[in-house]
Design a protein around this motif. Structure first.
Motif, PDB file in Angstrom:
ATOM      1  N   TYR A 116       0.868  -1.182   0.000  1.00 19.82           N
ATOM      2  CA  TYR A 116       0.000   0.000   0.000  1.00 19.82           C
ATOM      3  C   TYR A 116       0.904   1.230   0.000  1.00 19.82           C
ATOM      4  CZ  TYR A 116      -3.566  -3.285   1.813  1.00 19.82           C
ATOM      5  OH  TYR A 116      -4.425  -4.337   2.020  1.00 19.82           O
ATOM      6  N   ARG A 117       0.489   2.254  -0.719  1.00 14.50           N
ATOM      7  CA  ARG A 117       1.358   3.415  -0.888  1.00 14.50           C
ATOM      8  C   ARG A 117       1.016   4.589   0.013  1.00 14.50           C
ATOM      9  NH1 ARG A 117       3.001   3.451  -6.470  1.00 14.50           N
ATOM     10  NH2 ARG A 117       4.000   5.437  -6.037  1.00 14.50           N
ATOM     11  N   ARG A 118      -0.138   4.523   0.703  1.00 10.98           N
ATOM     12  CA  ARG A 118      -0.548   5.672   1.522  1.00 10.98           C
ATOM     13  C   ARG A 118      -1.192   5.231   2.829  1.00 10.98           C
ATOM     14  NH1 ARG A 118      -3.635   9.201  -3.151  1.00 10.98           N
ATOM     15  NH2 ARG A 118      -1.769   9.833  -4.285  1.00 10.98           N
ATOM     16  N   LEU A 119      -0.940   6.028   3.855  1.00 13.35           N
ATOM     17  CA  LEU A 119      -1.641   5.956   5.131  1.00 13.35           C
ATOM     18  C   LEU A 119      -2.145   7.372   5.367  1.00 13.35           C
ATOM     19  CD1 LEU A 119      -2.489   4.780   7.870  1.00 13.35           C
ATOM     20  CD2 LEU A 119      -0.125   5.078   8.645  1.00 13.35           C
ATOM     21  N   GLU A 120      -3.468   7.521   5.373  1.00 15.19           N
ATOM     22  CA  GLU A 120      -4.050   8.868   5.420  1.00 15.19           C
ATOM     23  C   GLU A 120      -5.108   8.956   6.509  1.00 15.19           C
ATOM     24  OE1 GLU A 120      -4.049  10.497   0.958  1.00 15.19           O
ATOM     25  OE2 GLU A 120      -5.218   8.655   1.181  1.00 15.19           O
ATOM     26  N   TRP A 121      -5.354  10.185   6.964  1.00 18.13           N
ATOM     27  CA  TRP A 121      -6.373  10.449   7.965  1.00 18.13           C
ATOM     28  C   TRP A 121      -6.642  11.941   8.001  1.00 18.13           C
ATOM     29  CZ3 TRP A 121      -1.339   9.140   8.944  1.00 18.13           C
ATOM     30  CH2 TRP A 121      -0.563  10.075   9.618  1.00 18.13           C
ATOM     31  N   THR A 122      -7.668  12.316   8.733  1.00 21.10           N
ATOM     32  CA  THR A 122      -7.937  13.736   8.966  1.00 21.10           C
ATOM     33  C   THR A 122      -7.724  14.021  10.446  1.00 21.10           C
ATOM     34  OG1 THR A 122     -10.304  13.334   9.335  1.00 21.10           O
ATOM     35  CG2 THR A 122      -9.626  13.952   7.098  1.00 21.10           C
ATOM     36  N   VAL A 123      -7.526  15.291  10.744  1.00 16.26           N
ATOM     37  CA  VAL A 123      -7.384  15.740  12.125  1.00 16.26           C
ATOM     38  C   VAL A 123      -8.103  17.082  12.228  1.00 16.26           C
ATOM     39  CG1 VAL A 123      -5.145  16.833  11.689  1.00 16.26           C
ATOM     40  CG2 VAL A 123      -5.772  16.178  14.023  1.00 16.26           C
ATOM     41  N   LEU A 124      -8.798  17.285  13.338  1.00 10.76           N
ATOM     42  CA  LEU A 124      -9.501  18.543  13.542  1.00 10.76           C
ATOM     43  C   LEU A 124      -8.505  19.696  13.609  1.00 10.76           C
ATOM     44  CD1 LEU A 124     -12.061  17.275  16.178  1.00 10.76           C
ATOM     45  CD2 LEU A 124     -12.608  18.144  13.905  1.00 10.76           C
ATOM     46  N   ASP A 125      -8.860  20.817  12.972  1.00  8.10           N
ATOM     47  CA  ASP A 125      -7.961  21.963  12.903  1.00  8.10           C
ATOM     48  C   ASP A 125      -7.552  22.483  14.281  1.00  8.10           C
ATOM     49  OD1 ASP A 125      -8.026  21.927  10.134  1.00  8.10           O
ATOM     50  OD2 ASP A 125      -9.619  23.414   9.989  1.00  8.10           O
ATOM     51  N   TRP A 126      -8.421  22.362  15.279  1.00  5.57           N
ATOM     52  CA  TRP A 126      -8.119  22.893  16.607  1.00  5.57           C
ATOM     53  C   TRP A 126      -7.301  21.942  17.470  1.00  5.57           C
ATOM     54  CZ3 TRP A 126      -9.761  19.593  20.259  1.00  5.57           C
ATOM     55  CH2 TRP A 126     -10.896  18.825  20.017  1.00  5.57           C
ATOM     56  N   ASN A 127      -7.057  20.724  16.989  1.00  4.99           N
ATOM     57  CA  ASN A 127      -6.387  19.707  17.791  1.00  4.99           C
ATOM     58  C   ASN A 127      -4.865  19.825  17.670  1.00  4.99           C
ATOM     59  OD1 ASN A 127      -5.647  17.455  19.228  1.00  4.99           O
ATOM     60  ND2 ASN A 127      -7.090  16.082  18.214  1.00  4.99           N
ATOM     61  N   ALA A 132       0.716  18.356  16.081  1.00  5.62           N
ATOM     62  CA  ALA A 132       2.157  18.354  16.372  1.00  5.62           C
ATOM     63  C   ALA A 132       2.708  16.930  16.410  1.00  5.62           C
ATOM     64  CB  ALA A 132       2.422  19.071  17.693  1.00  5.62           C
ATOM     65  N   PHE A 133       1.943  16.014  17.010  1.00 10.16           N
ATOM     66  CA  PHE A 133       2.362  14.613  17.073  1.00 10.16           C
ATOM     67  C   PHE A 133       2.516  14.036  15.676  1.00 10.16           C
ATOM     68  CE2 PHE A 133       0.575  10.200  17.140  1.00 10.16           C
ATOM     69  CZ  PHE A 133       1.717   9.566  17.617  1.00 10.16           C
ATOM     70  N   TYR A 134       1.517  14.241  14.817  1.00  9.33           N
ATOM     71  CA  TYR A 134       1.571  13.683  13.461  1.00  9.33           C
ATOM     72  C   TYR A 134       2.730  14.270  12.669  1.00  9.33           C
ATOM     73  CZ  TYR A 134      -3.141  11.986  14.496  1.00  9.33           C
ATOM     74  OH  TYR A 134      -4.221  11.363  15.052  1.00  9.33           O
ATOM     75  N   ARG A 135       2.942  15.565  12.805  1.00 12.03           N
ATOM     76  CA  ARG A 135       4.050  16.195  12.073  1.00 12.03           C
ATOM     77  C   ARG A 135       5.397  15.694  12.565  1.00 12.03           C
ATOM     78  NH1 ARG A 135       1.684  22.262  10.785  1.00 12.03           N
ATOM     79  NH2 ARG A 135       0.051  21.471   9.422  1.00 12.03           N
ATOM     80  N   SER A 136       5.481  15.387  13.872  1.00 11.81           N
ATOM     81  CA  SER A 136       6.745  14.877  14.412  1.00 11.81           C
ATOM     82  C   SER A 136       7.104  13.521  13.810  1.00 11.81           C
ATOM     83  CB  SER A 136       6.682  14.768  15.939  1.00 11.81           C
ATOM     84  OG  SER A 136       5.928  13.638  16.348  1.00 11.81           O
ATOM     85  N   LEU A 137       6.093  12.819  13.305  1.00  9.32           N
ATOM     86  CA  LEU A 137       6.322  11.518  12.677  1.00  9.32           C
ATOM     87  C   LEU A 137       6.601  11.625  11.180  1.00  9.32           C
ATOM     88  CD1 LEU A 137       3.481   9.482  14.430  1.00  9.32           C
ATOM     89  CD2 LEU A 137       5.918   9.581  15.037  1.00  9.32           C
ATOM     90  N   GLY A 138       6.495  12.841  10.644  1.00  4.55           N
ATOM     91  CA  GLY A 138       6.741  13.045   9.222  1.00  4.55           C
ATOM     92  C   GLY A 138       5.482  13.153   8.380  1.00  4.55           C
TER      93      GLY A 138
END
Length: 161
Positions: A116-127, A132-138
């Protein structure tokens, strides 16, 4: 403290629903959960046919305290499946212990192993903590994309001429 990530089983359904309700509280939508144990069982562990939803649970000392609920997506551009992560949730007392990262790493491993080429999800803008956690993982935000949803009367009106 012993952490363990594993595929969800039918016996996990009550804990999964409990954590979904906790997530709804966290996301300021406590009355939005309509799911039932039966609806989770019928999609994740159907008596006939293949499941359409999958899950992994994170345990600490044998108690389910985290979930990753997901399903397959498909990219016409890559011609391959991916994983759409519907919900990632770790109970507040276990945040910062690495359990959320371990759940995501497990899904990333599923992607790599299956091509599989993608792992995707959404996150609430205020969260902000989750962002920050997701960005820390790349993870890279797809800011130019807007999620759309048809539900309720609009879905019915469009689906029934």
């Amino acid at each position: 403290m012993s952490q363990h990530i594993r595929e969800a089983t039918p016996d996990d359904v009550p804990a999964i629903l409990r954590l979904v309700r906790e997530l709804a509280e966290y996301e300021r939508e406590p009355d939005a959960v309509e799911a039932t144990e039966e609806s989770f069982r019928s999609t994740m562990f159907p008596a006939q046919g293949d499941p359409t939803v999958f899950g992994h649970v994170g345990e600490v000392d044998g108690e389910v305290v985290g979930i990753a609920i997901w399903f397959l997506s498909f990219s016409t551009w890559t011609g391959t499946n991916g994983i759409w992560l519907e919900d990632l949730y770790v109970t507040p007392s276990q945040r910062g212990t690495g359990l959320g990262k371990a759940l995501l790493a497990t899904l990333a491993r599923v992607c790599v192993e299956r091509g599989y080429r993608r792992l995707e999800w959404t996150v609430l803008d205020w969260n902000a903590p989750s962002i920050a956690f997701y960005r820390s993982l790349g993870a890279v935000p797809m800011d130019e994309w807007t999620t759309n949803r048809l539900a309720g009367d609009a879905l019915t009106d469009l689906g029934i001429p």
